[in-house]
Design a protein around this motif. Sequence first.
Motif, PDB file in Angstrom:
ATOM      1  N   SER A   8       0.841  -1.194   0.000  1.00  0.00           N
ATOM      2  CA  SER A   8       0.000   0.000   0.000  1.00  0.00           C
ATOM      3  C   SER A   8       0.876   1.244   0.000  1.00  0.00           C
ATOM      4  O   SER A   8       2.101   1.181   0.181  1.00  0.00           O
ATOM      5  CB  SER A   8      -0.887   0.005   1.254  1.00  0.00           C
ATOM      6  N   LEU A   9       0.251   2.382  -0.177  1.00  0.00           N
ATOM      7  CA  LEU A   9       0.953   3.650  -0.095  1.00  0.00           C
ATOM      8  C   LEU A   9       1.557   3.810   1.301  1.00  0.00           C
ATOM      9  O   LEU A   9       2.681   4.297   1.441  1.00  0.00           O
ATOM     10  CB  LEU A   9      -0.009   4.800  -0.426  1.00  0.00           C
ATOM     11  N   ASN A  10       0.836   3.383   2.319  1.00  0.00           N
ATOM     12  CA  ASN A  10       1.354   3.439   3.689  1.00  0.00           C
ATOM     13  C   ASN A  10       2.619   2.592   3.815  1.00  0.00           C
ATOM     14  O   ASN A  10       3.590   2.999   4.458  1.00  0.00           O
ATOM     15  CB  ASN A  10       0.298   2.964   4.690  1.00  0.00           C
ATOM     16  N   ASP A  11       2.612   1.402   3.205  1.00  0.00           N
ATOM     17  CA  ASP A  11       3.796   0.536   3.212  1.00  0.00           C
ATOM     18  C   ASP A  11       4.973   1.228   2.536  1.00  0.00           C
ATOM     19  O   ASP A  11       6.115   1.139   3.005  1.00  0.00           O
ATOM     20  CB  ASP A  11       3.523  -0.784   2.485  1.00  0.00           C
ATOM     21  N   SER A  20       4.128   7.019   8.100  1.00  0.00           N
ATOM     22  CA  SER A  20       3.238   6.303   7.177  1.00  0.00           C
ATOM     23  C   SER A  20       1.770   6.325   7.578  1.00  0.00           C
ATOM     24  O   SER A  20       0.959   5.626   6.976  1.00  0.00           O
ATOM     25  CB  SER A  20       3.720   4.857   7.031  1.00  0.00           C
ATOM     26  N   GLU A  21       1.419   7.133   8.561  1.00  0.00           N
ATOM     27  CA  GLU A  21       0.010   7.272   8.923  1.00  0.00           C
ATOM     28  C   GLU A  21      -0.683   8.116   7.853  1.00  0.00           C
ATOM     29  O   GLU A  21      -0.067   8.958   7.212  1.00  0.00           O
ATOM     30  CB  GLU A  21      -0.146   7.962  10.288  1.00  0.00           C
ATOM     31  N   ASP A  22      -1.964   7.898   7.676  1.00  0.00           N
ATOM     32  CA  ASP A  22      -2.715   8.609   6.634  1.00  0.00           C
ATOM     33  C   ASP A  22      -2.546  10.123   6.725  1.00  0.00           C
ATOM     34  O   ASP A  22      -2.335  10.796   5.707  1.00  0.00           O
ATOM     35  CB  ASP A  22      -4.202   8.253   6.690  1.00  0.00           C
ATOM     36  N   ALA A  23      -2.619  10.670   7.939  1.00  0.00           N
ATOM     37  CA  ALA A  23      -2.497  12.127   8.106  1.00  0.00           C
ATOM     38  C   ALA A  23      -1.117  12.612   7.691  1.00  0.00           C
ATOM     39  O   ALA A  23      -0.983  13.684   7.075  1.00  0.00           O
ATOM     40  CB  ALA A  23      -2.785  12.522   9.552  1.00  0.00           C
ATOM     41  N   ILE A  25       0.858  11.188   5.470  1.00  0.00           N
ATOM     42  CA  ILE A  25       0.921  11.088   4.007  1.00  0.00           C
ATOM     43  C   ILE A  25       0.199  12.269   3.374  1.00  0.00           C
ATOM     44  O   ILE A  25       0.709  12.890   2.442  1.00  0.00           O
ATOM     45  CB  ILE A  25       0.350   9.747   3.519  1.00  0.00           C
ATOM     46  N   ASP A  26      -0.978  12.610   3.896  1.00  0.00           N
ATOM     47  CA  ASP A  26      -1.715  13.766   3.383  1.00  0.00           C
ATOM     48  C   ASP A  26      -0.887  15.040   3.512  1.00  0.00           C
ATOM     49  O   ASP A  26      -0.861  15.870   2.586  1.00  0.00           O
ATOM     50  CB  ASP A  26      -3.044  13.937   4.128  1.00  0.00           C
ATOM     51  N   GLU A  27      -0.199  15.197   4.622  1.00  0.00           N
ATOM     52  CA  GLU A  27       0.642  16.382   4.830  1.00  0.00           C
ATOM     53  C   GLU A  27       1.809  16.399   3.837  1.00  0.00           C
ATOM     54  O   GLU A  27       2.120  17.439   3.257  1.00  0.00           O
ATOM     55  CB  GLU A  27       1.176  16.403   6.260  1.00  0.00           C
ATOM     56  N   GLU A  70       1.343   5.069  -7.821  1.00  0.00           N
ATOM     57  CA  GLU A  70       0.277   5.810  -7.115  1.00  0.00           C
ATOM     58  C   GLU A  70       0.843   7.088  -6.511  1.00  0.00           C
ATOM     59  O   GLU A  70       0.231   8.168  -6.625  1.00  0.00           O
ATOM     60  CB  GLU A  70      -0.333   4.932  -6.034  1.00  0.00           C
TER      61      GLU A  70
END
Length: 77
Positions: A8-11, A20-23, A25-27, A70
């Motif tokens: 995944s993108l997190n990986d 690798s937390e969603d927040a 990554i968004d930042e 991605e």
Amino acid sequence: METTGYHSLNDLFAQLGLASEDAAIDEFLARHHLQGDEKLSKAPFWSDGQREFLEEAILDDSDWCEAVDELDTLLRH
């Protein structure tokens, strides 16, 4: 390095040594962008090790390719 299965993108962020937390990554995506035909691995915000990993993932058509593609797409928005 892990080289099998779906990543995944997190990986990918974890593999690159980034939060690798969603927040997080968004930042990262809010702060960094690719312009025109700029290659993902040539972006100035990568370390040498990160750059090498991204280049190899694409050149070797590794199982990281989808996550790298991605990330490339997301950095162009």
